[in-house]
Write an enzyme that holds these catalytic residues in place. Structure first.
Site, PDB file in Angstrom:
ATOM      1  N   ASP A   1      33.665  34.679  48.002  1.00 45.44           N
ATOM      2  CA  ASP A   1      33.591  36.107  47.709  1.00 45.44           C
ATOM      3  C   ASP A   1      32.450  36.330  46.717  1.00 45.44           C
ATOM      4  O   ASP A   1      32.552  35.964  45.548  1.00 45.44           O
ATOM      5  CB  ASP A   1      34.928  36.577  47.127  1.00 45.44           C
TER       6      ASP A   1
ATOM      7  N   HIS B   1      40.336  38.400  43.067  1.00 43.07           N
ATOM      8  CA  HIS B   1      40.619  39.808  43.303  1.00 43.07           C
ATOM      9  C   HIS B   1      41.700  39.891  44.379  1.00 43.07           C
ATOM     10  O   HIS B   1      41.825  39.017  45.231  1.00 43.07           O
ATOM     11  CB  HIS B   1      39.328  40.497  43.775  1.00 43.07           C
TER      12      HIS B   1
ATOM     13  N   LYS C   1      28.250  47.447  45.144  1.00 41.74           N
ATOM     14  CA  LYS C   1      28.171  46.690  43.883  1.00 41.74           C
ATOM     15  C   LYS C   1      26.782  46.098  43.661  1.00 41.74           C
ATOM     16  O   LYS C   1      26.551  45.434  42.651  1.00 41.74           O
ATOM     17  CB  LYS C   1      29.229  45.588  43.864  1.00 41.74           C
TER      18      LYS C   1
ATOM     19  N   CYS D   1      42.636  45.161  39.892  1.00 41.28           N
ATOM     20  CA  CYS D   1      42.992  44.532  41.177  1.00 41.28           C
ATOM     21  C   CYS D   1      42.940  43.011  41.068  1.00 41.28           C
ATOM     22  O   CYS D   1      42.503  42.316  41.999  1.00 41.28           O
ATOM     23  CB  CYS D   1      42.081  45.018  42.305  1.00 41.28           C
TER      24      CYS D   1
ATOM     25  N   GLN E   1      30.895  40.079  43.210  1.00 43.20           N
ATOM     26  CA  GLN E   1      30.476  40.225  41.819  1.00 43.20           C
ATOM     27  C   GLN E   1      29.261  39.363  41.468  1.00 43.20           C
ATOM     28  O   GLN E   1      28.809  39.388  40.330  1.00 43.20           O
ATOM     29  CB  GLN E   1      31.640  39.852  40.886  1.00 43.20           C
TER      30      GLN E   1
END
Length: 683
Positions: free
Chosen positions: A480, A403, A506, A644, A483
């Site tokens: 990260d 991202h 999220k 993104c 997600q």
């Protein structure tokens, strides 16, 4: 003393409340303190003064002690406080009406059933919730090292004197509280009248001293559908599947050290292979969907189907209730001020930090920093540790899947300091090429930053292996997890990343709140990235002394209410079980993938063997925006654009895609509606 006077509550009830109040007074414990909570001299005097009876001779009450004076009115001593069960976890809220009347119960959900009743509500029949996170409830009330616990009761809360003279209409244990403002992290000592705290540790976090299921959350017994959900969830498995059965692609990465959230045991039954029509998978998304009020919306006259979960997830009623409750009853700044609301807000905020620690499997709450989201989290690491330790010629490695939030901060830092940015390539399916990654690593590599799950393709990266390879080269690692945390179990100690970041919105929590996990020693070696209040121990014009983590990275007034809301969201998904969620969503992804492939002209973008709930595609003959508009006309929300993540889409030969992304409240029926629109466009 068992009769009422002038329509007042029973004397015993007033006596109990007064006793709780006196025992919670900070630093002014009465010398005549009684070990019997129903026989406190000052409480007895207070109760008698209200009813007009003579005060017992010999009880010395100072003339200026206002606690012995009759209040002007007690018809509704708690002012109709709304205390949602979601103060500690998922559940329905109920409004406590007038004192002595248990009929004023409002359902938690518009159009839903009444989840709590006067018969089984934890606010009635002596079931006082002793662990409403951040409520300011004093441990002075009913504190014991043993005793029965019920829904909402913290370990050690004893239901004393359960007879007709007890407080019968369920008033929270101590609305007043102690007024202290301790950090939740430092509330592990036993209660002392000389050093009172504002609430018990949350039984759902500390998981000790209770005879109930250590992973059980309160109020589930009051939900009419919960027994059904509990029974069918036991059928789900993500590991040890026999040949010929479908299992999660993450099962190889899930070992015995992964927490078995809520229902799951070590030995599980496999998810059967085949279509999910009729929901034979054992996960009833229809019932879970009822917890999300926005999913009742109509778009263009059609029921909303939310397939934009990779952008943001919807919020269950317990999260909405918890944020509302904070602003109505706890709103204050934290960590400073000695008043009651500061204590409540501090307790709620630090309880949320503790929940995040448990959710991620971190060693200490001190490793959890609250920020606005994953984007700010990555910028924090780049502008603090990166700016402090990286120097010209050092190398940073990222993957092609990233991202923009995990590219731009590192590129800016590289341009500023003369660093070299390298990229791990992927194959045509969107899978990381580990051989190429190994060739990029060298003694010059100081940082590797990569995503655990791609937001554009859904690819699940071999994160543990990639972290280990980076550490072998002497590099630090940032993962990260924006997600991943809403789709799969995560244990940061097993992962062994130096930093792990995610966004609350999220994972079914509020927007504007996120988390940086960092190894504690590393955080304390890193200079703060922002300066101001809350992050300092001492300030002079000559020298500044900073707090240790986490406060050193939380300058100013943070997003307190939404941190508390994030804690409620973590309660919610933990109750369902992250392994259960992962298994259900993977089966739903297989169902959707199978049917998308049958639509003429559809090209799937990202076909890695290990994927999470993302389906990027293009449709021949139509722009992606046209497809998105056609779906919107039928009430189906998807994302169109570059998400993104322009570098990875360009690697796959496209500029934009249509991106449906799934969550556990989506169903096969939702997928069927999407497929029907696409087939209609083709025709």
């Amino acid at each position: 003393m068992s009769t009422t006077t002038n329509n007042l509550p029973p004397v015993e009830a007033l006596q109990e409340l007064a006793n709780q109040f006196f025992k919670a007074l900070p630093g002014e414990a009465p010398k005549e303190i009684s070990l019997d909570p129903y026989d406190h001299p000052r409480a007895t005097a207070f109760a008698k003064s209200v009813t007009g009876e003579n005060i017992v001779p010999g009880v010395n009450i100072p003339a200026d002690d206002m606690s012995a004076q009759a209040p002007p009115a007690l018809s509704d001593p708690f002012g109709g406080i709304t205390a949602p069960p979601s103060a500690t976890g998922p559940g329905a809220s109920t409004t406590i009406g007038n004192y002595g009347n248990g009929n004023n119960i409002s359902p938690a959900k518009p159009g839903g059933s009444n989840y709590l009743s006067a018969e089984n509500s934890p606010f009635f029949n002596n079931n006082v919730p002793a662990s409403i996170a951040g409520s300011g409830a004093s441990p002075a009330a009913g504190h014991s090292t043993s005793g029965a616990t019920g829904p909402g009761l913290a370990p050690g809360y004893e239901q004393t004197k359960p007879d007709s003279s007890s407080l019968s209409n369920g008033v929270p244990a101590s609305v007043a509280g102690s007024g202290a403002s301790p950090s939740y992290v430092h509330q592990q000592e036993n209660f002392s009248i000389k050093d009172p705290v504002t609430s018990f540790p949350d039984s759902n976090i500390d998981r000790q001293g209770s005879s109930k299921d250590a992973f059980a959350l309160p109020y589930t017994e009051d939900q009419p559908y919960w027994q059904d959900v509990e029974s069918i969830l036991k059928l789900i498995s993500i590991s040890d599947a026999p040949p010929g059965t479908s299992h999660s692609p993450l099962s190889q990465a899930t070992d015995i050290h992964t927490p078995s959230f809520y229902f799951l045991q070590n030995h599980r039954q496999p998810v059967p292979d085949g279509q999910l029509g009729g929901f034979t998978s054992g996960f009833d998304a229809y019932k879970i969907k009822k917890d999300f009020p926005i999913l009742n919306e109509k778009i263009n006259g059609k029921p909303l189907v939310w397939f934009d979960n990779a952008a943001t997830t919807q919020k269950p009623q317990p999260v909405i209730d918890r944020v509302s409750y904070f602003y109505r009853h706890e709103n204050s700044n934290i960590h400073r001020a000695a008043h009651e609301l500061a204590a409540r807000a501090t307790d709620a905020y630090e309880a949320a930090r503790k929940k995040v620690q448990q959710f991620l499997g971190a060693k200490s709450p001190n490793e959890i920093i609250f920020v606005r989201g994953a984007t700010e989290a990555i910028n924090l690491v780049a502008q603090s540790w990166g700016d402090q330790y990286l120097k010209s010629g050092d190398e940073i490695i990222v993957s092609n899947l990233e991202h923009h939030a995990n590219i731009v901060p590192w590129k800016r830092l590289a341009d500023k300091k003369g660093l070299i940015l390298k990229v791990i390539p992927v194959d045509d399916d969107g899978q990381v090429l580990l051989d190429e990654y190994a060739r990029l690593l060298s003694s010059k590599t100081k940082l590797v930053a990569f995503t655990q799950v791609s937001n554009a393709l859904g690819t699940v990266t071999p994160a543990e292996q990639m972290v280990a390879m980076a550490h072998a080269a002497g590099a630090k690692v940032l993962v990260d997890g924006a997600q991943s945390v809403s789709h799969m179990p995560v244990n940061v100690q097993t992962l062994d990343a130096d930093w792990f970041v995610f966004s609350g919105h999220k994972v079914f929590g509020p927007t504007g709140i996120g988390v940086v996990y960092g190894k504690e020693a590393l955080l304390n070696e890193t200079e703060p990235w922002q300066g101001g209040g809350n992050m300092i121990q001492d300030v002079t014009f000559e020298k500044i002394q900073y707090h240790k983590a986490p406060n050193r990275f939380e300058a100013g007034t943070g997003n307190i209410a939404d941190a508390v809301g994030l804690g409620a969201a973590i309660d919610y998904v933990t109750q369902l079980g992250m392994a259960n969620i992962n298994a259900y969503e993977h089966a739903l992804l297989e169902y959707a993938t199978h049917h998308l492939k049958q639509v003429p002209g559809v090209r799937l973008i990202g076909t890695a063997a290990h994927k999470a709930s993302v389906l990027s595609f293009t449709l021949k003959g139509y722009s992606n925006d046209d497809v998105g508009k056609a779906l919107n006309r039928e009430g189906i929300a998807v994302r169109t654009g570059h998400h993104c993540a322009q570098p990875i889409l360009r690697r796959m030969g496209v500029e934009t895609t249509v991106r449906p992304s799934l969550a556990f409240y989506n169903t096969c029926e939702d997928v069927d509606r999407l497929i029907a629109v696409l087939k209609g466009l083709v025709r």
